[in-house]
Scaffold this active site. Structure first.
Site, PDB file in Angstrom:
ATOM      1  N   LYS A   1       0.854  -1.190   0.000  1.00  0.00           N
ATOM      2  CA  LYS A   1       0.000   0.000   0.000  1.00  0.00           C
ATOM      3  C   LYS A   1       0.892   1.243   0.000  1.00  0.00           C
ATOM      4  CE  LYS A   1      -4.326   1.449   2.110  1.00  0.00           C
ATOM      5  NZ  LYS A   1      -5.456   1.045   2.944  1.00  0.00           N
TER       6      LYS A   1
ATOM      7  N   GLU B   1     -19.411  -5.560  10.062  1.00  0.00           N
ATOM      8  CA  GLU B   1     -20.391  -4.814  10.862  1.00  0.00           C
ATOM      9  C   GLU B   1     -21.408  -5.744  11.510  1.00  0.00           C
ATOM     10  OE1 GLU B   1     -19.374  -3.921   7.818  1.00  0.00           O
ATOM     11  OE2 GLU B   1     -18.414  -1.977   8.194  1.00  0.00           O
TER      12      GLU B   1
ATOM     13  N   ARG C   1     -25.610  -2.257   6.982  1.00  0.00           N
ATOM     14  CA  ARG C   1     -25.290  -3.667   6.805  1.00  0.00           C
ATOM     15  C   ARG C   1     -25.791  -4.544   7.945  1.00  0.00           C
ATOM     16  NH1 ARG C   1     -20.125  -5.018   3.551  1.00  0.00           N
ATOM     17  NH2 ARG C   1     -21.022  -4.072   1.709  1.00  0.00           N
TER      18      ARG C   1
HETATM   19  C1  LIG Z   1     -18.846  -1.956   4.786  1.00  0.00           C
HETATM   20  C2  LIG Z   1     -17.642  -1.063   4.924  1.00  0.00           C
HETATM   21  N1  LIG Z   1     -17.038  -0.946   6.123  1.00  0.00           N
HETATM   22  C3  LIG Z   1     -15.966  -0.146   6.252  1.00  0.00           C
HETATM   23  C4  LIG Z   1     -15.483   0.556   5.178  1.00  0.00           C
HETATM   24  C5  LIG Z   1     -14.346   1.544   5.360  1.00  0.00           C
HETATM   25  N2  LIG Z   1     -13.154   1.125   4.583  1.00  0.00           N
HETATM   26  C6  LIG Z   1     -12.838   1.683   3.414  1.00  0.00           C
HETATM   27  S1  LIG Z   1     -11.451   1.074   2.759  1.00  0.00           S
HETATM   28  C7  LIG Z   1     -11.239   0.047   4.059  1.00  0.00           C
HETATM   29  C8  LIG Z   1     -10.057  -0.859   4.097  1.00  0.00           C
HETATM   30  C9  LIG Z   1     -10.041  -1.803   2.952  1.00  0.00           C
HETATM   31  O1  LIG Z   1      -8.919  -2.593   3.049  1.00  0.00           O
HETATM   32  P1  LIG Z   1      -8.502  -3.456   1.815  1.00  0.00           P
HETATM   33  O2  LIG Z   1      -9.690  -4.103   1.209  1.00  0.00           O
HETATM   34  O3  LIG Z   1      -7.406  -4.369   2.239  1.00  0.00           O
HETATM   35  O4  LIG Z   1      -7.982  -2.402   0.758  1.00  0.00           O
HETATM   36  P2  LIG Z   1      -6.658  -1.494   0.845  1.00  0.00           P
HETATM   37  O5  LIG Z   1      -7.112  -0.151   1.325  1.00  0.00           O
HETATM   38  O6  LIG Z   1      -5.694  -2.141   1.763  1.00  0.00           O
HETATM   39  O7  LIG Z   1      -6.169  -1.463  -0.554  1.00  0.00           O
HETATM   40  C10 LIG Z   1     -12.249   0.197   4.997  1.00  0.00           C
HETATM   41  C11 LIG Z   1     -12.332  -0.515   6.271  1.00  0.00           C
HETATM   42  C12 LIG Z   1     -16.152   0.402   3.954  1.00  0.00           C
HETATM   43  N3  LIG Z   1     -15.773   1.069   2.871  1.00  0.00           N
HETATM   44  N4  LIG Z   1     -17.205  -0.417   3.855  1.00  0.00           N
END
Ligand SMILES: Cc1ncc(C[n+]2csc(CCOP(=O)(O)OP(=O)(O)O)c2C)c(N)n1
Length: 646
Positions: free
Chosen positions: A291, A380, A408
């Site tokens: 990242k 969630e 959710r």
């Molecule tokens: C249902 C939901 N919960 C929380 C989030 C907040 N959120 C956005 S990006 C993220 C992290 C995602 O991690 P990953 O899939 O590993 O992608 P990366 O950012 O590491 O590329 C979170 C928790 C969301 N978008 N949707």
């Protein structure tokens, strides 16, 4: 407003859509990737937005659009915060400087924006189910060539929904490729047993050696022609199931697992993806990425650089507003500090967040009292039922979920918490219009969807002190499910750390007395009313103002007083008008046979796009200016200002 355009590198400059990219030879892809990365850095540094995630998938994005025939082949991005490179390569380079800006392009893939955006996102873990739906539709339409690719991060993979999709996909004969973009990060470091598993699989030398040997063996055998192919299949069946299935979770779910491969080696990825295209059925490709790749500071502090705001791309200095006097804190920080104070006083209090420790500031408690604060992953539903389980044992969980993500977990709130009248405290952050993230993230519906649930207490503080006091109140005996919702951003009180005071449930307060018109507010927009009333007083208009604090139970005593005194009522909320706070007041009026004129201000019955919060409050007609105009109209004072429309 920044909105700066920047120049693209020479190769990127020639790519308007992916078919332009596909004209290049493979040797040029490294340069395209470098130019794309630089373009993202250039724009995000001056315009803001998500950063590290898009940098981490630059090579993957280039390889995918190079190998697949997009938009006919369908790329489905999970969450979509990492899709900036995709946007830039798919016809939006020239408008990318408007990313997340009011009336500009969305920060997430959006079907209405581009045929390359196959599925609207913002919330996580939908990609596998959506891509599977597309793949099955193609099969039913007898289109065997079309490819469907879900790109999902290791964070998003922690959600139940992702597993529901995998479980189903394993038994559907479809052209589905799942790309697992594994960077070991969610917004904060990824958590849970899956993370450990992915690390094991990545680093286990035995597993990778056996796997490589099996593939090599199959490759050798298949060179001997059709007869040998039959043998190869048998060998594959026997050897793979014996050696791989047992040790690979995805293989156990009837996926063919490939990888892990280096997600920054664009040429190798092109080769692997070309191979995968030829293999039928559900497949998963495990890519290892970093990242923030290519921007040193972002690689080092990945949480900070998830969405850093504006920064100097050369020095890496993140710009902070110049402050000459103390500022009110963010509501989320008031939550974070207050839960620690409360937990120190009451050892039954625990904190829970589904993957948002820094987003909701539970990280303060995770540091101070680590054994009583839980990041449960992007889960969630689990967060709510886990909280319910804790509550059955007398613990008092403060389950902090962004309002829009709470959507959710609705059944868990109803079935697991409210029906059993368990004392779970729901702290809903990002209630109301959330800003640049847009409609996927606006917390518009929680008043409406919580107030119809029996046993549920629905409250919203107007300021920091009320937030603290509501949090304090919620842990008192026999409370049952108790929701406290507050917006993104700062409160209004510099001096907010006052001693706790319980607020009797279902009581509002008179902020100021007045004449003719009464304005009833819930939550933070009460401050807009304060501003509006100050201004109106200068014009000789004196509406009364009540901060109701509870949508449920309503302050019946106060409401009888108000309806007895006023015949013109304005309600204001940072939530949907349909079914929300104003509706609750109107129901009270009907049920109690009052006859007043009620004007409801709030979020109208449509999805509100992205922009700064204040721009959106304006658009939705419930900022101070709109309140003033409404009062003037009701009182019959003419003005040249914009007419309130809903
Ligand atoms: C249902 C939901 N919960 C929380 C989030 C907040 N959120 C956005 S990006 C993220 C992290 C995602 O991690 P990953 O899939 O590993 O992608 P990366 O950012 O590491 O590329 C979170 C928790 C969301 N978008 N949707």
């Amino acid at each position: 407003m920044p909105m700066q355009q920047v120049e693209a590198g020479p190769l990127l400059d020639k790519i308007d859509i992916p078919s332009d990219l596909r004209k290049l030879n493979e040797d040029q892809l490294v340069q395209v990737s470098n130019e794309l990365r630089q373009y993202i850095i250039d724009i995000v540094s001056v315009n803001g937005g998500h950063f590290g995630a898009s940098l981490g998938v630059v090579e993957l994005t280039v390889a995918l659009h190079y190998v697949f025939n997009t938009p006919n082949d369908q790329l489905v991005w999970d969450v979509g915060h990492q899709a900036y490179g995709h946007k830039i390569l798919t016809g939006r380079r020239n408008v990318f400087h408007t990313n997340r800006i009011y009336e500009g392009i969305s920060g997430f893939p959006k079907r209405s924006e581009s045929p390359y955006d196959t599925f609207g996102v913002g919330h996580s873990s939908t990609s596998i189910s959506a891509a599977l739906g597309m793949a099955v539709a193609s099969r039913l339409k007898k289109d065997k060539k079309r490819q469907h690719i879900a790109i999902i991060g290791d964070g998003a993979m922690t959600a139940g929904l992702a597993f529901e999709g995998l479980n189903h996909a394993g038994v559907e004969d479809s052209n589905l490729i799942v790309i697992l973009n594994d960077n070991c990060m969610s917004i904060d470091p990824n958590v849970g047993a899956l993370k450990e598993y992915l690390t094991d699989i990545t680093t286990s030398q035995t597993y990778n050696k056996v796997k490589d040997e099996v593939w090599k063996l199959l490759g050798v055998i298949s060179k001997f022609g059709p007869n040998a192919q039959a043998i190869a299949q048998k060998v594959e069946g026997a050897v793979k199931s014996a050696l791989l299935k047992q040790s690979n979770m995805f293989e156990s779910l009837s996926f063919r697992y490939f990888g892990p491969i280096d997600g920054h080696d664009v040429k190798h990825m092109v080769k692997v993806l070309n191979d995968l295209k030829k293999i039928p059925g559900p497949k998963i490709l495990h890519c290892l990425t970093v990242k923030g790749k290519g921007y040193e500071l972002a690689e080092k502090d990945q949480t900070k650089w998830h969405a850093p705001g504006l920064f100097d791309k050369i020095t890496g200095e993140i710009y902070k507003p110049i402050i000459d006097k103390p500022q009110p804190p963010k509501y989320q920080d008031v939550f974070g500090h207050t839960i620690v104070e409360l937990a120190e006083m009451n050892n039954r209090i625990v904190g829970i967040t589904p993957a948002m420790p820094s987003g909701c500031s539970l990280n303060i408690m995770m540091k101070a009292i680590p054994d009583r604060a839980f990041d449960v992953g992007i889960a969630e539903q689990h967060a709510v039922t886990f909280s319910a389980g804790l509550a059955t044992q007398g613990m008092i969980p403060y389950c902090n979920i962004y309002s829009s993500f709470m959507q959710r977990a609705y059944d868990q709130v109803v079935h697991d918490v409210a029906l059993q009248n368990l004392n779970v405290v729901f702290c809903l952050d990002r209630g109301g219009l959330a800003g640049a993230d847009g409609p996927t993230h606006h917390g518009a519906f929680d008043y409406a969807f919580f107030r119809c649930i029996p046993n549920m207490i629905v409250s919203a503080p107007m300021n920091e002190q009320e937030l603290r006091n509501l949090m304090y109140t919620a842990q008192h005996p026999n409370m049952g499910p108790f929701s406290i919702r507050y917006p993104r951003g700062n409160g209004v009180m510099v001096d907010w750390r006052k001693p706790f005071q319980a607020i009797p449930v279902g009581t509002g307060r008179k902020v100021r007395g007045g004449e003719k018109v009464a304005i009833l507010s819930i939550g933070h927009p009460g401050n807009f009313v304060v501003d509006a009333c100050d201004q109106l007083a200068k014009e000789g208009l004196y509406p009364a103002h009540y901060d109701m604090r509870f949508v449920k139970p309503l302050d019946i005593v106060l409401l009888h007083e108000i309806f007895a005194e006023f015949k013109m009522i304005i309600t204001i909320e940072d939530g949907c008008i349909q079914g929300g706070f104003g509706s609750a007041i109107a129901e009270f009026m009907i049920d109690n046979h009052y006859a007043a004129q009620i004007t409801r201000l709030g979020i109208p019955d449509r999805f509100i796009e992205h922009g700064e919060q204040k721009e959106l409050y304006r658009e939705c007609n419930f900022d101070a200016q709109a309140i003033m105009e409404t009062v003037r109209q009701i009182e019959g004072v003419t003005t040249s200002a914009k007419v309130i429309s809903k």
